[in-house]
Design an enzyme around this catalytic site. Structure first.
Site, PDB file in Angstrom:
ATOM      1  N   LYS A   1     -11.256  39.032  42.699  1.00 21.68           N
ATOM      2  CA  LYS A   1     -12.141  39.480  41.613  1.00 21.68           C
ATOM      3  C   LYS A   1     -11.321  40.219  40.561  1.00 21.68           C
ATOM      4  O   LYS A   1     -11.507  40.050  39.361  1.00 21.68           O
ATOM      5  CB  LYS A   1     -13.248  40.379  42.183  1.00 21.68           C
ATOM      6  CG  LYS A   1     -14.290  40.833  41.172  1.00 21.68           C
ATOM      7  CD  LYS A   1     -13.936  42.075  40.397  1.00 21.68           C
ATOM      8  CE  LYS A   1     -15.060  42.491  39.457  1.00 21.68           C
ATOM      9  NZ  LYS A   1     -14.695  43.646  38.606  1.00 21.68           N
TER      10      LYS A   1
ATOM     11  N   ASP B   1     -14.874  28.176  29.120  1.00 24.31           N
ATOM     12  CA  ASP B   1     -15.957  28.247  30.101  1.00 24.31           C
ATOM     13  C   ASP B   1     -15.481  29.056  31.303  1.00 24.31           C
ATOM     14  O   ASP B   1     -14.784  28.543  32.176  1.00 24.31           O
ATOM     15  CB  ASP B   1     -16.327  26.804  30.493  1.00 24.31           C
ATOM     16  CG  ASP B   1     -17.423  26.738  31.526  1.00 24.31           C
ATOM     17  OD1 ASP B   1     -17.765  27.775  32.138  1.00 24.31           O
ATOM     18  OD2 ASP B   1     -17.940  25.624  31.749  1.00 24.31           O
TER      19      ASP B   1
END
Ligand code: MEV
Length: 426
Positions: A267, A283
């Site tokens: 993360k 994206d």
């Protein structure tokens, strides 16, 4: 002319306008481009052409990470992110890696995978063999529909087969089309190509096709970043440099071995990567999906990085992950600030952007596990957190620093106390 340096001493002390001017001079931005950086970016009218039911736009902070040197070239890195500390931490880590010779990065060809699901086949192996025998026709058909891509040197590169004998819907064959999409992210191109060959696949095999869509596990389109930090630079808190290097390697080993830690470790990597992916109008969900699926490619979710103490006693790190980003098309073209972000980066291709992104991910990870394995991250977060609490309490911009300092001095960063301080402030 001397090479431009991304070491912007004292940059953080400048006003917003001065920072924007520094970046504008660095990247040769005109007034309109500088204005796009400073908030006059996407208009509601432009947004209205991007998605449906538009009622406005939504702003996020755009910061610049400094100190990056990648394959011998200096880069300033535009980052769009709401989380405090990320930009500063990445700039610091990039400086450490710069001292060790800078980032070394490499990238594969920009080959995307498109999938075709084929059902109602009596014999998966025989169907694969039939398709294999017609490989050239299938590739030719896949190249039917994007002449510009072919002119630019892209196009279908190969085909492979993945029999899935046991699924909840019975046996199926998955056909993979590999297609070089050059500087595009490539979703439209690859989706068009798999739709174009699906009827031929059905006819040749006698099967029935269902889904025809790209895979976000873009493991044919990988970017790798490497960097070394001289151990003596890592001394921090109570730890010597070599001790800190050892502790960072241990932190990485934890994430390699444990999925609970790996999720947080990865993360953090994406804190850096997503911020640049967003800044450049790419994206980020595709990049997230690819990263996490790649992290689980062995069947067990693991760290995307390797950090170890090398033969010289220094800290060496490496990160490889799928990187399906483009520098043309989509929001990269429509969003004025994304255009400016690409200009600041000065990347000549999607492959170069992919390498920069891998380096940003490696830098973020170094910053995070260096802090975590030495002094902890809460200390560094405190000031930024205090500023945010002051703002949330209604502090005016000129009051924020003083109120944040007071909250830190009192050792309690509480909204109620910040509100009191705002009320008492002159
Ligand atoms: C926070 O957004 C990211 C970290 O938790 C990453 C990590 O633990 O490696 C600090």
């Amino acid at each position: 002319m001397a090479e431009k340096s991304s070491r912007l001493a004292g940059f953080y002390k400048l006003s917003i306008e001065e920072r924007a001017q520094t970046v504008a001079e660095w990247a040769g931005l005109d007034e309109a481009e500088k204005a796009a950086l400073m908030g006059e970016g996407l208009t509601p009218e432009q947004a209205n052409h991007m998605i449906e039911n538009v009622v406005g736009t939504y702003a996020l902070p755009l910061g610049i990470a400094a100190n990056f040197q990648i394959n011998g070239r200096d880069y300033l890195i535009p980052m769009v992110v709401e989380e405090p500390s990320v930009v500063a931490a990445i700039s610091h880590a990039a400086k450490l890696i710069r001292e060790g010779g800078g980032f070394q990065a490499e990238v594969t060809a920009p080959v995307m995978i498109g999938q075709i699901q084929v059902l109602d086949l009596p014999d998966l192996e025989a169907a694969s063999a039939t398709l294999e025998a017609h490989r050239e026709e299938l590739l030719e058909q896949a190249n039917c529909c994007d002449p510009l891509m072919l002119r630019l040197g892209g196009g279908a590169r190969g085909i492979s087969f993945r029999p899935l004998p046991e699924t909840p819907a019975g046996p199926m064959l998955v056909v993979h089309l590999h297609y070089d999409v050059r500087d595009a992210m490539g979703a439209n191109t690859i989706n068009t190509a798999v739709e174009a060959i699906a009827p031929m696949v059905a006819e040749l095999t006698g099967g029935r096709t269902n889904l025809r869509i790209l895979s976000n596990l873009a493991d044919q389109r990988l970017a790798t970043a490497r960097g070394v930090v001289p151990a003596e630079l890592l001394a921090r808190g109570e730890f010597t440099g070599p001790e800190a290097a050892q502790r960072i390697a241990e932190a990485n080993a934890f994430a390699v071995a444990d999925p609970y830690r790996a999720a947080t470790h990865n993360k953090g990597i994406m804190n850096g990567i997503d911020a640049v992916v967003i800044a450049t109008g790419n994206d980020w969900r595709a990049i997230e999906a690819g990263a996490h699926a790649y992290a689980a490619r062995t069947g067990r979710y693991s760290a995307l990085t390797d950090w170890h103490v090398n033969e010289n006693g220094d800290l060496a790190g490496e990160l490889t992950l799928p990187m399906a980003v483009g520098t043309v098309g989509g929001a990269t073209r429509v969003h004025p600030t994304a255009q400016v972000a690409l200009k600041i980066l000065g990347v000549g291709s999607a492959q170069e952007l992919a390498m920069v992104l891998a380096c940003v991910g490696l830098a973020q990870n170094l910053a995070a596990i260096y802090a975590l394995s030495t002094v902890g991250i809460q200390k560094g977060h405190m000031r930024l957190h205090a500023r945010q609490v002051a703002l949330a309490a209604g502090a005016r911009p000129e009051q924020v620093e003083a109120i944040a300092s007071q909250l830190i001095a009192e050792g309690k960063i509480l909204l109620t106390r910040a509100e009191e301080l705002v009320r008492e402030a002159p």
